[in-house]
Design a protein around this motif. Structure first.
Motif, short mmCIF file in Angstrom:
data_model
loop_
_atom_site.label_atom_id
_atom_site.label_comp_id
_atom_site.label_asym_id
_atom_site.label_seq_id
_atom_site.Cartn_x
_atom_site.Cartn_y
_atom_site.Cartn_z
N LEU A 345 5.01 -4.46 2.78
CA LEU A 345 4.83 -5.87 2.43
C LEU A 345 4.12 -6.61 3.54
O LEU A 345 3.18 -7.38 3.31
N LEU A 346 4.53 -6.38 4.77
CA LEU A 346 3.90 -7.03 5.91
C LEU A 346 2.43 -6.64 6.01
O LEU A 346 1.56 -7.49 6.25
N ARG A 347 2.14 -5.35 5.81
CA ARG A 347 0.76 -4.87 5.89
C ARG A 347 -0.11 -5.50 4.81
O ARG A 347 -1.25 -5.91 5.07
N ILE A 348 0.40 -5.58 3.60
CA ILE A 348 -0.37 -6.17 2.50
C ILE A 348 -0.64 -7.65 2.76
O ILE A 348 -1.74 -8.15 2.50
N ARG A 349 0.34 -8.35 3.29
CA ARG A 349 0.13 -9.76 3.61
C ARG A 349 -0.95 -9.92 4.67
O ARG A 349 -1.80 -10.83 4.58
N GLU A 350 -0.93 -9.07 5.68
CA GLU A 350 -1.95 -9.14 6.73
C GLU A 350 -3.34 -8.87 6.16
O GLU A 350 -4.31 -9.57 6.49
N LEU A 351 -3.45 -7.85 5.30
CA LEU A 351 -4.73 -7.52 4.69
C LEU A 351 -5.25 -8.67 3.83
O LEU A 351 -6.45 -9.00 3.86
N ALA A 352 -4.36 -9.27 3.04
CA ALA A 352 -4.77 -10.37 2.17
C ALA A 352 -5.24 -11.57 2.98
O ALA A 352 -6.23 -12.22 2.63
N ASP A 353 -4.53 -11.86 4.06
CA ASP A 353 -4.93 -12.99 4.92
C ASP A 353 -6.27 -12.72 5.59
O ASP A 353 -7.13 -13.61 5.68
N TRP A 387 5.42 -14.53 -2.62
CA TRP A 387 4.46 -14.86 -1.56
C TRP A 387 3.04 -15.01 -2.12
O TRP A 387 2.32 -15.95 -1.78
N ALA A 388 2.63 -14.08 -2.99
CA ALA A 388 1.28 -14.11 -3.54
C ALA A 388 1.06 -15.39 -4.34
O ALA A 388 0.01 -16.05 -4.21
N LYS A 389 2.04 -15.76 -5.16
CA LYS A 389 1.90 -16.97 -5.97
C LYS A 389 1.90 -18.21 -5.08
O LYS A 389 1.18 -19.18 -5.34
#
Length: 570
Positions: A345-353, A387-389
């Protein structure tokens, strides 16, 4: 109660604001649980974000090693140390033979001068069990601990004390457990680090927090590139996001028709189905459509390599390579078993940001529920969607489900209830043939088709056929083709027979029309003959009248002129 915010993601939420200000917090945990990282992050964020100077007292490792280890977090401790941070090396010399009673008065005196000089607000005593192990007995340990606690209260410092624990008990090698410390402090945290089915898992529990409400359950956390992040969310963690009525294309025209125009922007879409039902294909179509709209899209795959996905989708005319080259699309392949669900989850958030993504595809999200993450996957999946929404992203997740006829009412990751739209893909096996089918289970806030459509994949792309029924049964694949062919042949036969019948009727009609034309001509002729006969009859009558009149005059011996004159006199 006054509180000192830590700025650690999620932690301030579970403690309703942070650590108790001007009081002591005990952080206990086993090896590798993250005690030192937590304590150092509290100091760094205090100095950097809240301008609160802090002191770090290191009993186990040297201050330089601690700073070196923390370089990956990006806290810039060297810059903070020049103004608001001070590190004190307090490791005991184990080679010395201590005689008499050992105390910490000298260290506290030195610290008092430093606190006064820099106006310190926060202080950390890291691995205090190292120094307490040098005490001769438990009575001396208690005396020194209470002395330290009194000193902290006297100076109104927000303090963090870390020490080791074994199975939730505080211990000093060779001495009794120090569980009394948990009763002494105002806040006690327990950090755990273990392996579950070969996957590293970390968790945190607030054992006590005087004078305030807090989250009493154990919550997972991860150590990422910016430090500790606690996996906990609450309503105030996310801003109020305006609801959008904008429609986004799914990348499949007929699916947009089934969805009454497409997905809502900012919605969460769940695709479920067994292997081979085209979940990744529909995800790729959605990603391509987003890139074509000029949006940045992040595609995370837990099953396949990115280049394999790009190659495979080319076969159905979904071309992702140009979007990758343009920078609109970022493909990232991960493996579920390499890290905990929280780490992913943390990795995906970093990639999206980093990518500035407005559309996110996770294929499949159910991979997070594999061994080692079974119990935590639903919570991670829910927080990922929240988080995504909250970030304004439209998120599409796929989930693998067992083939079982009718779509299930829930999914293994248990996010079907919070998803805004749920599409189910299935395999329909009939007469020795397997065909793909798609149905819309739900779509909040919009009308949608209730039909089960056959999903066709070809070199021309993706298509959804209109529902075809025969004898009350929905037919797909070759059976539909065969039945359609039979009906087409029957239709042509009916049309041929109808054409023959039309030709016969047209011929008869033409014959009748010809006969009618002849009769009309005869009718006209008869009417003309009748008219001529009538005129002739009138002429004969007139001539007869004239003849009779002439005879009458002759019988009376009158001439015509005399008759005329007589008539005039009369």
């Amino acid at each position: 109660m006054l509180k000192s915010p830590t700025n650690i993601k999620g932690f301030d939420a579970i403690t309703s604001g942070g650590l108790p200000a001007g009081r002591t917090t005990l952080v206990a945990g086993d090896a590798g649980a993250g005690k030192t990282v937590f304590a150092l992050q509290v100091l760094a964020e205090g100095a950097r974000t809240y301008a609160e100077p802090g002191i770090f007292v290191a009993f186990e490792e040297s201050a330089q090693r601690i700073k070196n280890n923390a370089q990956t977090f990006g806290w810039d401790l060297d810059a903070l140390e020049r103004e608001n941070l001070f590190f004190l090396d307090a490791q005991p010399d184990t080679g010395l033979l201590h005689s008499g009673e050992f105390d910490i008065e000298g260290m506290l005196a030195a610290l008092e001068a430093r606190v006064s000089a820099m106006g310190a607000k926060r202080i950390v005593f890291d691995a205090i069990d190292i120094i307490l192990a040098m005490m001769p007995d438990i009575g001396s340990v208690r005396h020194q601990v209470f002395r330290l606690h009194s000193w902290l209260l006297e100076h109104e410092l927000t303090a963090v004390i870390t020490m080791k624990s074994v199975r939730d008990s505080l211990v000093i090698p060779g001495l009794q457990p120090l569980d009394f410390m948990q009763f002494m402090v105002d806040c006690a945290l327990q950090l755990n680090h273990g392996i579950q089915d070969g996957v590293s898992q970390r968790s945190l529990r607030v054992c006590k927090y005087r004078g305030t409400a807090f989250e009493e359950n154990e919550v997972p956390f991860v150590i990422g590139s910016s430090g500790i992040e606690v996996a906990f969310t609450s309503n105030w963690d996310y801003p109020e996001i305006p609801v959008s009525d904008e429609r986004l294309s799914s990348g499949v025209a007929r699916l947009d028709e089934m969805m009454d125009g497409g997905y809502f922007r900012g919605a969460s879409i769940l695709l479920t189905g067994s292997p081979g039902t085209a979940k990744t294909t529909l995800s790729g179509a959605f990603a391509a459509a987003g890139c074509e709209r000029g949006e940045n899209v992040l595609f995370v795959s837990f099953d396949s390599r990115s280049d394999e996905i790009v190659r495979n989708l080319e076969s159905v005319s979904i071309r992702l390579a140009p979007h990758i080259q343009s920078g609109r699309l970022r493909m990232q392949s991960l493996r579920a078993l390499t890290s905990s669900a929280e780490t992913h989850l943390l990795r995906i958030r970093e990639l999206a940001d980093e990518h500035g993504a407005t559309c996110l595809v996770i294929d499949p999200l159910s991979a997070l529920a594999k061994s080692g993450n079974v119990g935590r996957a639903p919570s991670v999946a829910e927080r990922m969607i929240d988080w995504a929404k909250a970030a304004g992203m439209t998120v599409m997740c796929t989930s693998l489900v067992d083939e079982g006829g009718e779509p299930m009412e829930s999914t293994p990751i248990q996010v079907s209830t919070i998803a805004d739209a749920w599409l189910h893909l299935s395999n329909v096996i009939h007469a020795g043939e397997r065909n793909r089918a798609l149905s819309v289970i739900k779509s909040r806030g919009t009308g949608h088709s209730n039909q089960v459509r056959e999903l066709l994949l070809s070199s021309d792309g993706i298509d959804l056929t209109e529902v075809y029924t025969s004898g009350g049964e929905v037919l797909m694949g070759s059976m539909r083709w065969a039945r359609e062919r039979e009906e087409a042949l029957a239709k042509r036969e009916r049309e041929a027979r109808a054409a023959q019948e039309r030709a016969r009727l047209q011929a008869e009609t033409s014959e009748l029309e010809h006969q009618i034309a002849l009769l009309q001509d005869r009718l006209v002729s008869k009417r003309e003959e009748e008219s001529t006969l009538h005129e002739r009859y009138e002429q004969i009558n007139e001539e007869n009248s004239k003849t009779r009149a002439q005879l009458h005059r002759l019988r009376k011996g009158k001439t015509s002129r005399q008759d005329e004159a007589g008539d005039d006199e009369q």
